[in-house]
Design a protein around this motif. Structure first.
Motif, mmCIF file in Angstrom:
data_model
loop_
_atom_site.group_PDB
_atom_site.id
_atom_site.type_symbol
_atom_site.label_atom_id
_atom_site.label_comp_id
_atom_site.label_asym_id
_atom_site.label_seq_id
_atom_site.Cartn_x
_atom_site.Cartn_y
_atom_site.Cartn_z
ATOM 1 N N ALA A 52 3.566 -5.368 7.925
ATOM 2 C CA ALA A 52 3.427 -3.947 7.571
ATOM 3 C C ALA A 52 4.242 -3.560 6.337
ATOM 4 C CB ALA A 52 3.869 -3.081 8.756
ATOM 5 N N ASP A 55 2.822 -2.447 2.884
ATOM 6 C CA ASP A 55 2.074 -1.182 2.909
ATOM 7 C C ASP A 55 2.973 0.024 2.683
ATOM 8 O OD1 ASP A 55 -0.115 -2.706 3.509
ATOM 9 O OD2 ASP A 55 0.008 -2.358 5.681
ATOM 10 N N TYR A 56 4.259 -0.134 2.938
ATOM 11 C CA TYR A 56 5.206 0.973 2.727
ATOM 12 C C TYR A 56 5.920 0.855 1.387
ATOM 13 C CZ TYR A 56 4.490 2.151 7.615
ATOM 14 O OH TYR A 56 3.923 2.514 8.802
#
Ligand code: IPE
Ligand code: IPE
Ligand code: MG
Length: 252
Positions: A52, A55-56
Motif C-alpha cells: 500500500a 499509493d500514499y
C-alpha cells in the motif's frame, strides 16, 4: 486563503516513512496463541503495508524487524524471528524484484548466522537495479550501535586520510557513515501497539521526524492504518526550529 508560512517546510509528502512494528506478542496473547503466531501474522501485515505504501506517495519505507536488544528474548522466539526473515525473503523476493522494489537491510551483521547473511545478500543484490520503491529492513539494528559504528568508520577514514577531519559541515560529513545514509531524511516514524518510545530505533534520523503513535497491534496493520498515520502527518506543521511567518510578523 492565508499565505503559506515561509519559515516552514510543507509536510505534505511523507517520502520516507519508518515503522516500529510492535504488538505481535499481545495480538497472539489476546487470542490465546503462542507469541510466534503473532509474528507470523505480523509478516502478512508487513506485506499489506509494503504493497500500500507507494499509493500514499511513500518512496522509502524503513521497518524495524529485529533490534539489537531483541536477543534478550527466549531462544525459541529469536529463532522464529530469524526463520520468518528467511521465509519473507524466500516467498516475496521475486515479486518485490519484479515490482521494482529495491531492498536494503541495515543493522549489524556480525552475530547473524550464515543462512541469514546469504538471504540478506540475495535480497540486496537481486534488487539493486530497482528504484521505484525502497524497502529498508532494520534487522539486528540499534540506533546507538549504528551511531557508534559510524563513529568507528569515520575515525578510520580520517586516520587513513580518505576523509578530512572537518570540511566545515560536521553533521553532513558524519551522516554519510550511518547505515541510513543512502535514503532521504525520515519524515515520519510510526509506532504501533500504543507504546510511546523509540526503543533505540533511528536515533539520529528521528531528530526532526514527525512521530505518530497508533493503538493498533501490528498484525492488524494495513492500508487503512497507514493512511490514517499519513493523514495525521499531513496535518502537522514541520518547523525545524523556525517560526511561522504570521508569528514573525506579529512579533515585529
Ligand atoms: C514486535 O512485536 C515484533 C518484534 C519486536 C520483533 P512484539 O513481539 O514486541 O510484541 P509485544 O510488544 O510483545 O506485544
Ligand atoms: C522494538 O520493539 C523492536 C522492534 C519492533 C523490532 P520492542 O517490543 O522490542 O521494544 P520494547 O521492548 O517494548 O521497548
Ligand atoms: Mg514489543
Amino acid at each position: 486563503m492565508s499565505p503559506k508560512p515561509v519559515h516552514t517546510v510543507e509536510s505534505d509528502a511523507a517520502r520516507h516513512v519508518a515503522i516500529i512494528m510492535d504488538g505481535n506478542g499481545r495480538w497472539a496473547k489476546a487470542r490465546g496463541l503462542p507469541r510466534t503466531f503473532g509474528h507470523r501474522a505480523g509478516v502478512n501485515a508487513l506485506k499489506r503495508t509494503v504493497e500500500a505504501a507507494p499509493d500514499y506517495g511513500v518512496q522509502w519505507l524503513t521497518v524495524f524487524g529485529f533490534s539489537t536488544e531483541n536477543w534478550r528474548r527466549p531462544a525459541t522466539e529469536v529463532s522464529e524471528l530469524m526463520k520468518l526473515m528467511k521465509a519473507y525473503v524466500s516467498s516475496d523476493l521475486d515479486r518485490l524484484a519484479r515490482e521494482g522494489v529495491r531492498v536494503h537491510v541495515i543493522g549489524r551483521r556480525d552475530n547473524l548466522t550464515r543462512d541469514i547473511l546469504d538471504v540478506i545478500d540475495r535480497a540486496e543484490s537481486s534488487t539493486r537495479h530497482n528504484d521505484r520503491f525502497h524497502l529498508q529492513v532494520a534487522f539486528n539494528y540499534g540506533g546507538r550501535a549504528d551511531i557508534a559504528d559510524a563513529a568507528r568508520r569515520y575515525a578510520a577514514a580520517v586516520l587513513s586520510g580518505e576523509t578530512p577531519a572537518d570540511d566545515g559541515d560536521a553533521e553532513a560529513l558524519f551522516q554519510r557513515y550511518l547505515s541510513t545514509a543512502e535514503g532521504p531524511p525520515v519524515d515520519l516514524i510510526i509506532r504501533t501497539s500504543g507504546e510511546r518510545r523509540l526503543s533505540n530505533f533511528l536515533l539520529w534520523e528521528a531528530a526532526y521526524a514527525e512521530l505518530v503513535f497508533q493503538d493498533v497491534l501490528w498484525p492488524d496493520y494495513g492500508p487503512e492504518a497507514l493512511g490514517a498515520a499519513i493523514a495525521e502527518y499531513q496535518a502537522r506543521e514541520r518547523r525545524y526550529g523556525g517560526a511561522e511567518v504570521d508569528d514573525v510578523l506579529a512579533a515585529g
